[in-house]
Design an enzyme around this catalytic site. Structure first.
Site, PDB file in Angstrom:
ATOM      1  N   SER A  94      36.747  44.838  43.721  1.00 33.41           N
ATOM      2  CA  SER A  94      37.564  44.521  44.749  1.00 33.41           C
ATOM      3  C   SER A  94      38.044  43.248  44.841  1.00 33.41           C
ATOM      4  O   SER A  94      38.544  42.457  43.744  1.00 33.41           O
ATOM      5  CB  SER A  94      37.069  45.336  46.220  1.00 33.41           C
ATOM      6  OG  SER A  94      38.023  45.029  47.344  1.00 33.41           O
ATOM      7  N   ASP A 235      44.450  42.687  46.883  1.00 39.85           N
ATOM      8  CA  ASP A 235      42.955  41.802  46.128  1.00 39.85           C
ATOM      9  C   ASP A 235      43.109  42.481  44.933  1.00 39.85           C
ATOM     10  O   ASP A 235      44.152  42.946  44.395  1.00 39.85           O
ATOM     11  CB  ASP A 235      41.919  42.409  47.072  1.00 39.85           C
ATOM     12  CG  ASP A 235      41.914  43.818  47.394  1.00 39.85           C
ATOM     13  OD1 ASP A 235      43.230  44.425  47.235  1.00 39.85           O
ATOM     14  OD2 ASP A 235      41.024  44.303  47.781  1.00 39.85           O
ATOM     15  N   ASP A 237      41.804  45.167  43.552  1.00 37.73           N
ATOM     16  CA  ASP A 237      41.991  46.703  43.248  1.00 37.73           C
ATOM     17  C   ASP A 237      43.354  47.309  44.063  1.00 37.73           C
ATOM     18  O   ASP A 237      43.440  48.358  44.180  1.00 37.73           O
ATOM     19  CB  ASP A 237      40.884  47.585  43.580  1.00 37.73           C
ATOM     20  CG  ASP A 237      40.332  47.563  45.025  1.00 37.73           C
ATOM     21  OD1 ASP A 237      40.625  46.602  45.506  1.00 37.73           O
ATOM     22  OD2 ASP A 237      39.549  48.536  45.397  1.00 37.73           O
ATOM     23  N   ASP A 239      43.642  47.667  47.506  1.00 32.33           N
ATOM     24  CA  ASP A 239      43.395  48.289  48.612  1.00 32.33           C
ATOM     25  C   ASP A 239      43.723  47.624  49.662  1.00 32.33           C
ATOM     26  O   ASP A 239      43.527  48.158  50.853  1.00 32.33           O
ATOM     27  CB  ASP A 239      42.265  49.207  48.548  1.00 32.33           C
ATOM     28  CG  ASP A 239      41.000  48.261  48.735  1.00 32.33           C
ATOM     29  OD1 ASP A 239      41.283  47.031  48.705  1.00 32.33           O
ATOM     30  OD2 ASP A 239      39.755  48.826  48.700  1.00 32.33           O
TER      31      ASP A 239
END
Length: 458
Positions: A94, A235, A237, A239
């Site tokens: 992440s 970020d 990933d 999300d």
């Protein structure tokens, strides 16, 4: 949970996070899920390819067929899970620095695993259930998921309104998994798009994956020099989404969450059955507290971390309640009516809808939610003994203060005009301090006083 913490398991590759750990977790996943097919995906980190190979090989050796999705944002993996009815193991750390990697697990409904499901997997780590030689699974490459996910996003947003607003958007995917999706999605939404750090690169040469103000200098400059209406940062990933207004100022995640929550709550049908609740974590900003109170809804607080939020949202919905929005001030927002997964690209679309509907600038849209000042500080520690000393000092400090105390996750002290929270991170060797007040000096003083007490305990 010791292994999975508040949002999967993460660590420095080659130190805490090793191929053997990936193998053990994948074997546990195969044992607990007992699924015929399991998807494997990753973000852009350099270690992602080899570690995804380890995970896929382990799952196949346990008898599961494996869908290899390649590099894909967490919400894109969630889309695939929900549409193909396949659970997934995702290699991502992440927002953590490039040396880290980690594992997130998503169910066949596209939701990150709930706390009890993560606990079952954690309890099974160490149990290897290998299939017979003639019952091992096959692996196949699945292409086109990114395009399908992007089309799904567009189908759930007001494309006509955003296109009519004629917005120029600067986007910074931070070299992460959103790089190959977010810019194209925004163009298809009808925006003129300018990009920075939009090439997938596991070295993260332009900036670290976490979209915090100190990492967004280039995006802020791009917004100003191109006269963009808004900037969007993700970020590693994708999300999460953090916004920059038209002046180049970073919009605090608590502020954008409050603005989006106010919009979602304004559209609630009050004649429908079930209580209306907004779910957030114990470090919730007063901005969101005020928005929820003004809307006559309930604010339900959880420990920090997406796993705890999705679990609480699930429980509230099972009880017949309606949860139009959930999230934290780090840019991670859930729109449960769309999908119970944090989705920074969908959140970006919702923010653009907000600009289009209001026919106002980004700074004007968030202005009603900027009355408070939030200070965040991190104290790193080297070992468990130092961590224990810091938390002992935090507990003593909290109980000595003559104010309301919430121990849902760490210690939150409510002073009426301000609050301060201290808690251990669930993903990094850090103790985090948050302080918020209407006056910036007040918030800074609260954070500094608590930090000094903890530093003295080292």
């Amino acid at each position: 949970m010791q292994l999975f913490g508040s949002s999967g398991t993460r660590g420095v590759v080659g130190e805490e996070f090793t191929p053997e750990l990936v193998r053990r977790v994948a074997a546990a996943v195969a044992t607990v899920w007992d699924a015929d097919r399991i998807a494997v995906a990753r973000d852009t980190r350099l270690s992602g390819g080899p570690l995804a190979d380890v995970a896929a090989g382990t799952l196949a050796a346990a008898g599961a067929d494996v869908d290899r999705l390649g590099v894909l944002p967490t919400p894109g993996v969630a889309y695939y899970c929900a549409t193909a009815s396949v659970p997934a193991l995702l290699l991502t750390a992440s927002h953590n620095p490039p040396a880290y990697n980690g594992i997130k697990l998503l169910g066949a409904d596209g939701t990150e695993l709930f706390v009890d499901a993560y606990e079952r997997v954690e309890a099974a780590v160490g149990d290897d259930a290998l299939a017979a030689w003639d019952a091992v699974g096959d692996a196949r490459q699945v292409d086109g998921v990114a395009d399908e996910y992007r089309a799904d996003l567009l189908a759930h947003l007001d494309r006509e309104a955003v296109a009519a607003a004629d917005l120029t958007v600067a986007v910074d995917p931070g070299h992460g998994a959103g790089s190959s999706i977010s810019p194209d999605f925004l163009r298809e939404l009808g925006c003129a798009v300018r990009t920075v750090h939009a090439d997938p690169d596991g070295h993260f040469p332009g900036r670290d994956p976490e979209p915090v103000a100190e990492n967004l200098t280039d995006l802020r400059r791009l917004v100003r020099t191109t006269d963009a209406d808004v900037g969007i940062a993700h970020d590693g990933d994708a999300d999460r989404a953090i916004f920059v207004d038209e002046t180049g100022a970073v919009v605090d995640g608590d502020t954008s969450l409050a603005a989006l929550a106010a919009a979602e709550l304004s559209r609630i049908d009050r004649t429908a059955s079930g209580d209306v609740a907004v779910v957030s974590a114990v470090n919730v900003s007063q901005r969101l507290v005020d928005v929820v109170a003004d809307a006559g809804a309930e604010l339900d607080l959880t420990p920090i971390g997406s796993t705890h939020l999705v679990t609480r949202v699930r429980d509230r919905r099972r009880a017949g309640d309606r949860v139009p929005i959930a999230g934290e001030g780090n840019g991670g927002i859930f729109f449960p009516r769309y999908r119970l997964t944090r989705d920074g690209i969908y959140a970006a679309g919702k923010f653009l809808e907000l600009l289009a509907d209001a026919d106002a600038t980004a700074s004007e849209v968030v202005a009603p939610f900027t009355d408070y000042h939030l200070v965040r500080e991190n104290l790193t520690y080297d070992d468990d003994a130092e961590r224990a000393r810091l938390l002992d000092a935090a507990e003593t400090y909290a109980h000595e203060a003559d104010v309301a105390l919430d121990t849902t996750d760490g210690y939150r002290l409510d002073y009426g005009d301000a609050w301060v929270l201290v808690r251990p991170s669930g993903t990094e060797p850090k103790v985090r301090i948050y302080a918020e007040a209407r006056d910036a000096d007040r918030a800074s003083t609260l954070a500094t006083d608590l930090r000094r007490r903890l530093d003295a305990a080292r």
